[in-house]
Design a protein around this motif. Sequence first.
Motif, PDB file in Angstrom:
ATOM      1  N   GLN A   1      41.101 -43.839 -26.682  1.00  0.00           N
ATOM      2  CA  GLN A   1      40.531 -42.791 -25.838  1.00  0.00           C
ATOM      3  C   GLN A   1      39.200 -42.261 -26.371  1.00  0.00           C
ATOM      4  O   GLN A   1      38.281 -42.004 -25.572  1.00  0.00           O
ATOM      5  N   PRO A   2      39.007 -42.091 -27.689  1.00  0.00           N
ATOM      6  CA  PRO A   2      37.683 -41.682 -28.163  1.00  0.00           C
ATOM      7  C   PRO A   2      36.577 -42.682 -27.795  1.00  0.00           C
ATOM      8  O   PRO A   2      35.450 -42.290 -27.490  1.00  0.00           O
ATOM      9  N   HIS A   3      36.909 -43.966 -27.842  1.00  0.00           N
ATOM     10  CA  HIS A   3      35.938 -44.982 -27.420  1.00  0.00           C
ATOM     11  C   HIS A   3      35.580 -44.794 -25.949  1.00  0.00           C
ATOM     12  O   HIS A   3      34.393 -44.841 -25.571  1.00  0.00           O
ATOM     13  N   LEU A   4      36.570 -44.565 -25.119  1.00  0.00           N
ATOM     14  CA  LEU A   4      36.326 -44.281 -23.697  1.00  0.00           C
ATOM     15  C   LEU A   4      35.404 -43.077 -23.556  1.00  0.00           C
ATOM     16  O   LEU A   4      34.426 -43.118 -22.782  1.00  0.00           O
ATOM     17  N   SER A   5      35.683 -42.005 -24.267  1.00  0.00           N
ATOM     18  CA  SER A   5      34.884 -40.783 -24.164  1.00  0.00           C
ATOM     19  C   SER A   5      33.436 -41.030 -24.559  1.00  0.00           C
ATOM     20  O   SER A   5      32.507 -40.559 -23.886  1.00  0.00           O
ATOM     21  N   ARG A   6      33.231 -41.773 -25.637  1.00  0.00           N
ATOM     22  CA  ARG A   6      31.866 -42.053 -26.093  1.00  0.00           C
ATOM     23  C   ARG A   6      31.098 -42.876 -25.070  1.00  0.00           C
ATOM     24  O   ARG A   6      29.922 -42.611 -24.783  1.00  0.00           O
ATOM     25  N   GLU A   7      31.756 -43.879 -24.520  1.00  0.00           N
ATOM     26  CA  GLU A   7      31.086 -44.747 -23.559  1.00  0.00           C
ATOM     27  C   GLU A   7      30.758 -43.999 -22.263  1.00  0.00           C
ATOM     28  O   GLU A   7      29.685 -44.195 -21.687  1.00  0.00           O
ATOM     29  N   VAL A   8      31.667 -43.153 -21.801  1.00  0.00           N
ATOM     30  CA  VAL A   8      31.391 -42.388 -20.582  1.00  0.00           C
ATOM     31  C   VAL A   8      30.201 -41.467 -20.796  1.00  0.00           C
ATOM     32  O   VAL A   8      29.296 -41.378 -19.954  1.00  0.00           O
ATOM     33  N   ARG A   9      30.167 -40.785 -21.926  1.00  0.00           N
ATOM     34  CA  ARG A   9      29.031 -39.889 -22.207  1.00  0.00           C
ATOM     35  C   ARG A   9      27.720 -40.678 -22.316  1.00  0.00           C
ATOM     36  O   ARG A   9      26.669 -40.234 -21.855  1.00  0.00           O
ATOM     37  N   ALA A  10      27.777 -41.849 -22.942  1.00  0.00           N
ATOM     38  CA  ALA A  10      26.566 -42.648 -23.125  1.00  0.00           C
ATOM     39  C   ALA A  10      26.009 -43.140 -21.794  1.00  0.00           C
ATOM     40  O   ALA A  10      24.788 -43.157 -21.589  1.00  0.00           O
ATOM     41  N   LEU A  11      26.882 -43.543 -20.883  1.00  0.00           N
ATOM     42  CA  LEU A  11      26.434 -44.141 -19.630  1.00  0.00           C
ATOM     43  C   LEU A  11      26.295 -43.119 -18.495  1.00  0.00           C
ATOM     44  O   LEU A  11      25.420 -43.267 -17.634  1.00  0.00           O
ATOM     45  N   ALA A  12      27.164 -42.103 -18.484  1.00  0.00           N
ATOM     46  CA  ALA A  12      27.163 -41.133 -17.380  1.00  0.00           C
ATOM     47  C   ALA A  12      26.514 -39.808 -17.758  1.00  0.00           C
ATOM     48  O   ALA A  12      26.132 -39.037 -16.874  1.00  0.00           O
TER      49      ALA A  12
END
Length: 225
Positions: free
Chosen positions: A204-215
């Motif tokens: 889930q932290p990986h998901l959070s980082r990627e969402v913030r980076a792209l969105a």
Amino acid sequence: MYSEWAHPVGGVTVWSRTDGGGEYRVLPDGCMDLIWHDGTLLVAGPDTAAHAAHDRPGASYAGLRFAPGAGPGLLGVPAREMRDLRVPLADLWPGARARQLAERAGDDPVAVLEQWVSRRTREVGPADPLPRRVAGALAAGRTVAEVAGRTGLGERQLRRRCEAAFGYGPKTLARILRLQRALELARAGTPFADVAAEAGYADQPHLSREVRALAGVPLGELVRR
């Protein structure tokens, strides 16, 4: 108010929107769009991150969204030249040709754009099947090496083909397609921990980082919007 529907031409979605005004965020999805707005036609290139914009109440739009890899052949411009850009169609086509299409669209932009893409598809002939195969394999979670092997291309050659078709290399496209999958799951009510696992993130932290980076905002905020 927003609505969309599939065009008979594969890989093309027709959409229209009347804006309520204020700020909005367009998320990267690997697509290109041809957009009519206020009598002007614009081409929106493939984004590498969210595109934030602001509009007045009642603003009206109509457009064609081209699935990843479908836009360059129809619009006549490599996707890499349009990455993260919004460009007047008149800057890409001969000016008279672009003006004529924009003028015809003034009365009924949706109908004119639908007619144009049908005619244009007949003119250019069958689409290159490689972009659809690559996008489908990456969306299914295949690695870049696996996709290169399945297509018979070396990784460098695959990257060049991807940049022309999608605007960026296969690794970036895979991240963007994974983000879209995560959003689909989250908006359907899937718990975020399960979203991470089902969409192919390490945790889930990986998901959070990627969402913030792209969105540019947390996943919870995207779902609330």
